[in-house]
Design a protein around this motif. Sequence first.
Motif, mmCIF file in Angstrom:
data_model
loop_
_atom_site.group_PDB
_atom_site.id
_atom_site.type_symbol
_atom_site.label_atom_id
_atom_site.label_comp_id
_atom_site.label_asym_id
_atom_site.label_seq_id
_atom_site.Cartn_x
_atom_site.Cartn_y
_atom_site.Cartn_z
ATOM 1 N N VAL A 323 1.321 -1.386 -0.199
ATOM 2 C CA VAL A 323 -0.025 -0.183 0.280
ATOM 3 C C VAL A 323 0.872 0.927 0.153
ATOM 4 C CG1 VAL A 323 -1.295 1.434 1.471
ATOM 5 C CG2 VAL A 323 -1.907 -1.336 1.412
ATOM 6 N N ALA A 324 0.530 2.365 -1.207
ATOM 7 C CA ALA A 324 1.432 3.483 -0.860
ATOM 8 C C ALA A 324 0.046 4.454 -0.050
ATOM 9 C CB ALA A 324 1.319 4.193 -2.163
ATOM 10 N N PHE A 325 1.018 4.674 0.554
ATOM 11 C CA PHE A 325 0.556 6.530 0.863
ATOM 12 C C PHE A 325 1.092 7.934 1.182
ATOM 13 C CE2 PHE A 325 2.930 4.315 4.413
ATOM 14 C CZ PHE A 325 3.750 5.672 5.306
ATOM 15 N N ASN A 326 0.778 8.604 1.042
ATOM 16 C CA ASN A 326 2.285 9.533 0.764
ATOM 17 C C ASN A 326 1.857 10.975 1.692
ATOM 18 O OD1 ASN A 326 2.113 10.048 -2.526
ATOM 19 N ND2 ASN A 326 -0.050 9.535 -2.195
ATOM 20 N N TRP A 327 0.884 10.875 2.961
ATOM 21 C CA TRP A 327 0.907 11.272 4.149
ATOM 22 C C TRP A 327 0.744 11.445 5.485
ATOM 23 C CZ3 TRP A 327 1.024 16.156 1.571
ATOM 24 C CH2 TRP A 327 0.604 16.204 0.248
ATOM 25 N N ARG A 328 1.557 12.004 6.225
ATOM 26 C CA ARG A 328 1.563 10.841 7.853
ATOM 27 C C ARG A 328 0.355 10.555 8.303
ATOM 28 N NH1 ARG A 328 3.049 16.173 9.318
ATOM 29 N NH2 ARG A 328 2.340 16.563 10.826
ATOM 30 N N HIS A 329 -0.412 10.980 8.257
ATOM 31 C CA HIS A 329 -1.480 10.962 8.689
ATOM 32 C C HIS A 329 -2.406 9.406 8.709
ATOM 33 C CE1 HIS A 329 -3.361 13.372 5.567
ATOM 34 N NE2 HIS A 329 -4.128 12.551 5.071
ATOM 35 N N GLU A 330 -2.069 9.439 7.066
ATOM 36 C CA GLU A 330 -2.398 7.961 6.149
ATOM 37 C C GLU A 330 -1.755 7.109 7.620
ATOM 38 O OE1 GLU A 330 -3.619 8.587 1.474
ATOM 39 O OE2 GLU A 330 -1.683 9.897 1.537
ATOM 40 N N ARG A 331 -0.577 7.153 6.949
ATOM 41 C CA ARG A 331 0.362 5.702 7.627
ATOM 42 C C ARG A 331 -0.545 5.319 9.293
ATOM 43 N NH1 ARG A 331 6.074 8.016 9.790
ATOM 44 N NH2 ARG A 331 4.248 8.572 11.310
ATOM 45 N N VAL A 332 -0.583 6.671 10.065
ATOM 46 C CA VAL A 332 -1.120 6.589 11.307
ATOM 47 C C VAL A 332 -2.884 6.262 11.220
ATOM 48 C CG1 VAL A 332 -1.787 7.689 13.354
ATOM 49 C CG2 VAL A 332 -0.318 8.454 12.243
ATOM 50 N N ALA A 333 -3.235 6.225 10.263
ATOM 51 C CA ALA A 333 -4.524 5.575 10.218
ATOM 52 C C ALA A 333 -4.285 4.554 9.197
ATOM 53 C CB ALA A 333 -5.465 7.017 9.156
ATOM 54 N N CYS A 335 -2.256 1.832 9.684
ATOM 55 C CA CYS A 335 -1.745 1.140 11.158
ATOM 56 C C CYS A 335 -2.734 1.193 12.368
ATOM 57 C CB CYS A 335 -0.054 1.823 11.575
ATOM 58 S SG CYS A 335 1.202 2.200 10.993
ATOM 59 N N ALA A 336 -3.212 1.895 12.935
ATOM 60 C CA ALA A 336 -4.257 1.859 13.408
ATOM 61 C C ALA A 336 -4.863 1.317 13.633
ATOM 62 C CB ALA A 336 -4.992 3.316 13.850
ATOM 63 N N LEU A 337 -5.747 0.938 12.107
ATOM 64 C CA LEU A 337 -6.950 -0.187 11.426
ATOM 65 C C LEU A 337 -6.437 -1.278 11.488
ATOM 66 C CD1 LEU A 337 -8.700 1.495 8.884
ATOM 67 C CD2 LEU A 337 -10.084 1.174 10.935
ATOM 68 N N ALA A 338 -4.978 -1.412 10.728
ATOM 69 C CA ALA A 338 -4.385 -2.899 10.569
ATOM 70 C C ALA A 338 -4.530 -3.786 12.087
ATOM 71 C CB ALA A 338 -2.647 -2.365 10.036
ATOM 72 N N ASP A 339 -4.091 -2.640 13.361
ATOM 73 C CA ASP A 339 -3.578 -3.867 14.618
ATOM 74 C C ASP A 339 -5.420 -3.865 15.063
ATOM 75 O OD1 ASP A 339 -1.283 -3.041 15.129
ATOM 76 O OD2 ASP A 339 -0.844 -0.242 15.616
ATOM 77 N N LYS A 340 -6.252 -3.034 15.069
ATOM 78 C CA LYS A 340 -7.323 -2.967 15.193
ATOM 79 C C LYS A 340 -8.733 -4.302 14.412
ATOM 80 C CE LYS A 340 -11.860 -0.995 14.608
ATOM 81 N NZ LYS A 340 -12.540 -0.350 15.129
ATOM 82 N N GLN A 365 9.355 -11.142 1.767
ATOM 83 C CA GLN A 365 9.199 -11.977 1.410
ATOM 84 C C GLN A 365 8.810 -13.444 1.086
ATOM 85 O OE1 GLN A 365 8.249 -10.546 -1.849
ATOM 86 N NE2 GLN A 365 9.933 -11.248 -2.994
ATOM 87 N N ASN A 366 9.379 -13.660 2.467
ATOM 88 C CA ASN A 366 8.778 -14.737 3.002
ATOM 89 C C ASN A 366 7.411 -15.020 3.474
ATOM 90 O OD1 ASN A 366 11.827 -15.610 2.662
ATOM 91 N ND2 ASN A 366 11.776 -14.652 4.757
ATOM 92 N N GLY A 367 6.649 -14.316 3.453
ATOM 93 C CA GLY A 367 5.488 -14.618 3.375
ATOM 94 C C GLY A 367 4.809 -14.495 5.215
ATOM 95 N N LYS A 368 6.154 -13.546 5.894
ATOM 96 C CA LYS A 368 5.428 -13.122 7.725
ATOM 97 C C LYS A 368 4.278 -12.014 7.159
ATOM 98 C CE LYS A 368 9.506 -15.326 8.931
ATOM 99 N NZ LYS A 368 10.486 -14.966 9.756
ATOM 100 N N LEU A 369 3.896 -11.172 6.784
ATOM 101 C CA LEU A 369 4.014 -10.183 6.705
ATOM 102 C C LEU A 369 2.360 -10.193 5.138
ATOM 103 C CD1 LEU A 369 6.791 -7.639 6.697
ATOM 104 C CD2 LEU A 369 4.730 -8.472 8.533
ATOM 105 N N GLN A 370 1.243 -9.529 5.842
ATOM 106 C CA GLN A 370 0.267 -9.854 4.653
ATOM 107 C C GLN A 370 0.058 -8.477 4.539
ATOM 108 O OE1 GLN A 370 -3.201 -10.134 6.603
ATOM 109 N NE2 GLN A 370 -4.791 -10.078 4.253
ATOM 110 N N VAL A 371 0.632 -7.007 4.265
ATOM 111 C CA VAL A 371 0.893 -6.154 4.238
ATOM 112 C C VAL A 371 2.346 -4.820 4.420
ATOM 113 C CG1 VAL A 371 -0.715 -4.556 5.441
ATOM 114 C CG2 VAL A 371 -0.236 -3.247 3.211
ATOM 115 N N ILE A 372 2.835 -4.625 3.580
ATOM 116 C CA ILE A 372 3.376 -3.056 3.843
ATOM 117 C C ILE A 372 3.303 -2.039 3.176
ATOM 118 C CG2 ILE A 372 6.039 -2.627 3.255
ATOM 119 C CD1 ILE A 372 6.909 -5.024 3.147
ATOM 120 N N PHE A 373 2.438 -1.442 4.516
ATOM 121 C CA PHE A 373 2.594 0.023 3.606
ATOM 122 C C PHE A 373 3.791 1.090 3.569
ATOM 123 C CE2 PHE A 373 -0.657 -0.757 7.214
ATOM 124 C CZ PHE A 373 -1.688 -1.381 6.802
#
Length: 464
Positions: A323-333, A335-340, A365-373
């Motif tokens: 997932v590509a984000f451009n602003w830090r408020h996007e990253r915060v939102a 990450c918060a939803l992914a944690d939830k 690459q080893n399948g340990k993460l579902q997504v990279i922000f």
Amino acid sequence: MTSTTITNIPKPFAHQIAATKFWLSTPRMCNFSDPGTGKTRATLDAIATRTDGGRTLVIAPLSILECSWGEDIKKFTPHLTYSIADARHRKEAFEQETEIVLINHDGVKQLAAQPELLVGFNTVVVDESTAFKNRNSQRSKALMQIVNGMEYRVILTGTPNSNTVADLWHQIFLLDGGARLGQNFFGFQRTVCNPMVLNTGMRSVTKWVDKENANAMVSTALADIVFRVKFEDVIEIPSNYTRTVEVNLPANVRKLYNEFMRDSIVGLDTGVITAVNAGALARKLLQLLTGAVYDSAGNVHTAYNERYELVLDLVEETDHSVVAFNWRHERVALCALADKRGVRYAVIDGDTPFNARSQIVADFQNGKLQVIFAHPQSAGHGLTLTRGNRTIWASPTYNAEHYQQFCRRIYRAGQSRKTETIRIAAKGTIESDVYQKLEGKLGSMNELLSYAKELYQHSIKQEN
């Protein structure tokens, strides 16, 4: 000092062999092959083949020094030693007398002031050379001092002129000192571009627009030093599909958007936001559409968060995505939803520690993460994320190079599945137009704003 012993080294592709031979026979060259074609491997094979004993300086984005260049050295040319000249260990990295020294783009400014460290070097590799397209920047001037003493030079990028053909001038000047495109930038610019005066309603600016035959003229001038292959012509992988998902803005945000478009000022519950010029207005509009805007002090004023529920829905539809984000408020939102939701994720942006990037890529690459922000400027070059099959743009970027490069993180050699690029845009706003214009290499904020004004006028007519 780092070196590795590995057996069963993968064979290079035919086009990589051709690129290696090209540099061996053409000491100063450009490899402008598409992202994902393996330019790093071809370059390393040429370095390994030369036997004159000279050392090599590789200049690349900080984010890929280890996870791209370091890993590829260990994978493809493990007999070569390398060291990384970061800010704290610059002198030590050169004193180790490794065959290859890796340094980031901004590191050249300090290196130019220490020419004694470059004794014994005869080869320079400039990866993602568009970082040096501005002839007047400090790092461009520093790099010019460094390359002057190098016999073998190569610049690497898959997006050499993502905004205008004029971007090429200083990149080529680093190779040949003006032999092909001239020693004067303004003379070159007048040859390949026409001036266009843009009136944004706030001020007039001159934009230099490529002439119709500009690419042909430059291609002819550079034919003897450019190697280029298109990704689809040399790599056989399943297709990539692009689609735009349009979302409706909440009524209150639509009202704020129209006010901001009209007046360059908008009042939120938490304060008043103003835009002082065309570029600022375009950026503020894009921020608002993603759910928040920033005031002059950098404080975030949140408008809505619904967009990120959609992003996480799209993430959960597949096994691995980026997932590509451009602003830090996007990253915060995000990450918060992914944690939830319990989604396994990692973040790559300017705050990600240098040493953590390689581990994040390996985990993905080893399948340990579902997504990279990821921020496209931090993760748009060199990274291989082929475990993923979906790239999601939470919001558009107006930087054509960042867009093109980021979309190629999953769509590259090693991908075995069909992939898709999903672009989220608010319906009837500047966002939809940004995506369309990116395909035409939009690079000007003033031009972007002119399209935004057209969209605004169209929406007003529809309402009436």
